[in-house]
Design an enzyme around this catalytic site. Sequence first.
Site, short mmCIF file in Angstrom:
data_model
loop_
_atom_site.label_atom_id
_atom_site.label_comp_id
_atom_site.label_asym_id
_atom_site.label_seq_id
_atom_site.Cartn_x
_atom_site.Cartn_y
_atom_site.Cartn_z
N ASP A 1 0.81 -1.23 0.00
CA ASP A 1 0.00 0.00 0.00
C ASP A 1 0.84 1.28 0.00
OD1 ASP A 1 -2.29 -1.61 0.11
OD2 ASP A 1 -2.17 -1.71 2.29
N GLU A 2 1.99 1.22 -0.63
CA GLU A 2 2.88 2.37 -0.66
C GLU A 2 2.43 3.42 -1.68
OE1 GLU A 2 3.85 -0.79 -1.17
OE2 GLU A 2 5.40 -1.36 0.27
N LYS B 1 1.86 2.18 -5.12
CA LYS B 1 2.42 1.63 -6.36
C LYS B 1 1.51 1.94 -7.55
CE LYS B 1 2.32 -2.45 -4.35
NZ LYS B 1 2.02 -2.11 -2.95
N LYS C 1 -0.74 4.22 -8.16
CA LYS C 1 -0.75 5.60 -8.65
C LYS C 1 0.46 5.87 -9.55
CE LYS C 1 0.81 10.01 -7.92
NZ LYS C 1 0.96 11.32 -7.32
N ASN D 1 -5.54 -10.10 -3.68
CA ASN D 1 -5.21 -9.57 -2.34
C ASN D 1 -4.69 -8.14 -2.49
OD1 ASN D 1 -2.95 -10.62 -3.66
ND2 ASN D 1 -1.95 -11.38 -1.83
N GLY E 1 -4.66 -4.25 -3.73
CA GLY E 1 -5.65 -3.20 -3.97
C GLY E 1 -4.89 -1.95 -4.36
N HIS E 2 -4.93 -1.58 -5.64
CA HIS E 2 -4.17 -0.44 -6.13
C HIS E 2 -5.15 0.66 -6.52
CE1 HIS E 2 -0.76 -3.49 -7.23
NE2 HIS E 2 -1.00 -3.43 -5.95
N GLN F 1 1.79 -6.15 -3.25
CA GLN F 1 2.26 -6.29 -1.87
C GLN F 1 3.56 -5.48 -1.69
OE1 GLN F 1 1.14 -9.59 -3.45
NE2 GLN F 1 -0.73 -8.64 -2.82
N PRO G 1 -8.47 -1.23 9.06
CA PRO G 1 -7.57 -0.10 9.34
C PRO G 1 -6.11 -0.55 9.24
CG PRO G 1 -8.74 -0.79 11.34
CD PRO G 1 -9.27 -1.62 10.22
N ARG G 2 -5.28 0.30 8.66
CA ARG G 2 -3.84 -0.02 8.60
C ARG G 2 -3.16 0.59 9.81
NH1 ARG G 2 -3.69 2.37 2.50
NH2 ARG G 2 -4.66 0.63 1.42
N ASP H 1 2.43 14.67 1.63
CA ASP H 1 1.42 15.63 2.08
C ASP H 1 0.70 15.20 3.36
OD1 ASP H 1 0.50 13.70 -0.05
OD2 ASP H 1 -1.45 14.31 0.75
N GLY I 1 0.16 13.82 -3.61
CA GLY I 1 -1.29 13.72 -3.61
C GLY I 1 -1.70 12.51 -4.44
P1 GDP Z 1 -0.76 0.35 -3.58
O1 GDP Z 1 -1.38 -0.92 -3.11
O2 GDP Z 1 0.71 0.41 -3.32
O3 GDP Z 1 -1.09 0.68 -5.00
O4 GDP Z 1 -1.39 1.51 -2.68
P2 GDP Z 1 -2.93 1.67 -2.27
O5 GDP Z 1 -3.65 2.16 -3.47
O6 GDP Z 1 -3.45 0.46 -1.59
O7 GDP Z 1 -2.81 2.77 -1.14
C1 GDP Z 1 -2.29 4.03 -1.40
C2 GDP Z 1 -3.38 5.07 -1.09
O8 GDP Z 1 -2.79 6.36 -1.03
C3 GDP Z 1 -4.45 5.18 -2.16
O9 GDP Z 1 -5.65 5.54 -1.56
C4 GDP Z 1 -3.95 6.31 -3.06
O10 GDP Z 1 -5.00 7.01 -3.72
C5 GDP Z 1 -3.30 7.22 -2.04
N1 GDP Z 1 -2.13 7.96 -2.50
C6 GDP Z 1 -1.13 7.58 -3.34
N2 GDP Z 1 -0.18 8.51 -3.40
C7 GDP Z 1 -0.59 9.52 -2.58
C8 GDP Z 1 0.00 10.76 -2.18
O11 GDP Z 1 1.09 11.13 -2.56
N3 GDP Z 1 -0.72 11.51 -1.27
C9 GDP Z 1 -1.92 11.12 -0.79
N4 GDP Z 1 -2.53 11.91 0.09
N5 GDP Z 1 -2.49 9.96 -1.14
C10 GDP Z 1 -1.82 9.16 -2.02
P1 IMO Z 2 -1.00 -4.18 -2.21
O1 IMO Z 2 -0.57 -4.72 -3.55
C1 IMO Z 2 -0.98 -4.63 2.13
C2 IMO Z 2 -1.09 -8.73 3.67
C3 IMO Z 2 -2.34 -9.15 4.42
C4 IMO Z 2 -1.73 -10.15 5.41
C5 IMO Z 2 -0.65 -10.82 4.58
C6 IMO Z 2 -1.08 -12.17 4.01
O2 IMO Z 2 -2.27 -3.44 -2.24
O3 IMO Z 2 0.12 -3.43 -1.59
P2 IMO Z 2 -2.66 -12.83 1.98
O4 IMO Z 2 -4.11 -12.60 1.75
O5 IMO Z 2 -1.79 -12.24 0.92
O6 IMO Z 2 -2.32 -14.26 2.25
O7 IMO Z 2 -2.34 -12.05 3.35
O8 IMO Z 2 -0.34 -9.93 3.53
N1 IMO Z 2 -1.34 -8.19 2.31
C7 IMO Z 2 -1.26 -6.90 2.00
N2 IMO Z 2 -1.02 -5.82 2.78
N3 IMO Z 2 -1.12 -4.49 0.80
C8 IMO Z 2 -1.31 -5.57 0.01
O9 IMO Z 2 -1.31 -5.49 -1.34
C9 IMO Z 2 -1.43 -6.84 0.60
N4 IMO Z 2 -1.66 -8.09 0.13
C10 IMO Z 2 -1.57 -8.90 1.18
O10 IMO Z 2 -2.95 -8.06 5.05
O11 IMO Z 2 -1.09 -9.44 6.44
MG MG Z 3 -2.87 -1.56 -1.79
#
Ligand code: GDP
Ligand code: IMO
Ligand code: MG
Length: 438
Positions: free
Chosen positions: A13-14, A16, A18, A38, A40-41, A224, A312-313, A341, A423
């Site tokens: 959830d870094e 990626k 975006k 698993n 979620g981007h 991940q 919640p993370r 931000d 953002g």
């Molecule tokens: P991913 O799994 O690495 O693609 O990341 P996620 O989409 O799960 O989580 C990142 C969250 O942060 C998403 O809700 C994005 O819309 C949001 N996001 C990404 N980059 C930024 C940023 O620079 N600032 C803010 N405020 N939100 C961001």
């Molecule tokens: P993205 O690509 C954050 C975590 C789960 C759990 C562990 C194992 O959006 O960054 P699983 O269902 O894969 O066997 O669960 O890995 N996990 C993630 N945490 N972002 C993800 O994907 C994740 N995919 C799996 O929360 O701790």
């Molecule tokens: Mg994600």
Amino acid sequence: MQNMLILGTQWGDEGKGKIVDWLTEKCAAVVRFQGGHNAGHTLIINGKKTILRLIPSGIMHPHVTCYIGAGVVLHPHALFSEIAELEASGLDVKKRLKIAGNAHLIMPYHVTLDKAREAKKGSEKIGTTGRGIGPAYEDKVARRGLRVHDLLNMDSFEQKLKENLEYYNFLFKNYFSINELHYHEILHDIIQVKDDLTAMIEDVPQKLQALFDKNERVIFEGAQGTMLDIDHGTYPFVTSSNCIAGNAAIGSGVGMHNINYVLGITKAYCTRVGAGPFPSQLYDADDEKAQDEIGKFIAKEGNEFGSVTGRPRRTGWIDIPALKRAVLINGVKGICITKLDVLDKLKEVKICTHYMHNGIECTISPQGASELAQCIPVFETVSGWNESTYGITDWDSLPSQAQKYLKRIQELLGTRIDLVSTGPERSHTIKLSSFDSI
Ligand code: GDP
Ligand code: IMO
Ligand code: MG
């Protein structure tokens, strides 16, 4: 033309998705090589939110072909509901989405097993997404998995399905004491999508090679994050695939020399969803399981709720020892700091510079989860900038204190920052001059 690998350096959830979407403008194809739904981007384009789970984050650009490589585990109904959502918003997905026939299928019994195991473990659970990811990879390694191209021969598919179900139902009934699954229901379900799915089968390695030959850019999209890697992460609190750079070649079926640049996506702080050690977490002093006030504030500002499960993370400060390991094992060339931000309103910001482990200073995270859990984080405090960085697109416009924070991270990590995200929108991105030559 450099092909890029974009992956997470923390616990997922870094941001990626975006960055992949933003960089896709100048590429011909995006490939997912591991994980499944698993992931979620989240993409925000002109205010409109799209959450991708299985489909590569290049799909929003009509000129791009998206590939699902052999290393992915694919849940057919999850895929088709994602396709339907995207097509309802006017995108043409099926024509531009190609799937490796040797990608493994996530079957209903995988999902049942994932959930049953977690329920049985109770407070010791891993906190999986409950999507059947682990059990699907187990079947793959056990050489009994069903793959997408097995759907081209229904006689043998049915036979393998029967054998697998017999095994799983034995487990469900005798070990977990839960209801058995019904063969005809599973078969009926997969027959509904079989033709549409097999129509997307492609020889992914050949298609990618053809793009390399034409000097077209390909992006490899990680899911991940490094600390969730099955081998190098905080085992057993990990996912069931290799999320690190080495697997991009394996999971898509290309020679390693085709991947020339690894971009490590890194939040300006740190989050983790699910169980497992997280040294720099902002704990409440009175309740080590709860977040403190700053942790809650960051979670609120950063909207830190899982895009797949809504959980919640947990939040904490940026963790340099863990990032050093990520840089090391991925061969990260450049870092993209995201969500800067989110820290805008804080009076002070902390950086975990190293850990103390059994009285010894530890500048890179240890390899085992139990050792990591014993590490005591040591923080350096820097003053906040107390100004909005939201949407800033050039380095010089950043408050000087925010620049100092980023430079300090770069210095501690010994790896250059190539991009900064300010953002969630595509345009909210700062490109540093070092990125111009990529
Ligand atoms: P991913 O799994 O690495 O693609 O990341 P996620 O989409 O799960 O989580 C990142 C969250 O942060 C998403 O809700 C994005 O819309 C949001 N996001 C990404 N980059 C930024 C940023 O620079 N600032 C803010 N405020 N939100 C961001
Ligand atoms: P993205 O690509 C954050 C975590 C789960 C759990 C562990 C194992 O959006 O960054 P699983 O269902 O894969 O066997 O669960 O890995 N996990 C993630 N945490 N972002 C993800 O994907 C994740 N995919 C799996 O929360 O701790
Ligand atoms: Mg994600």
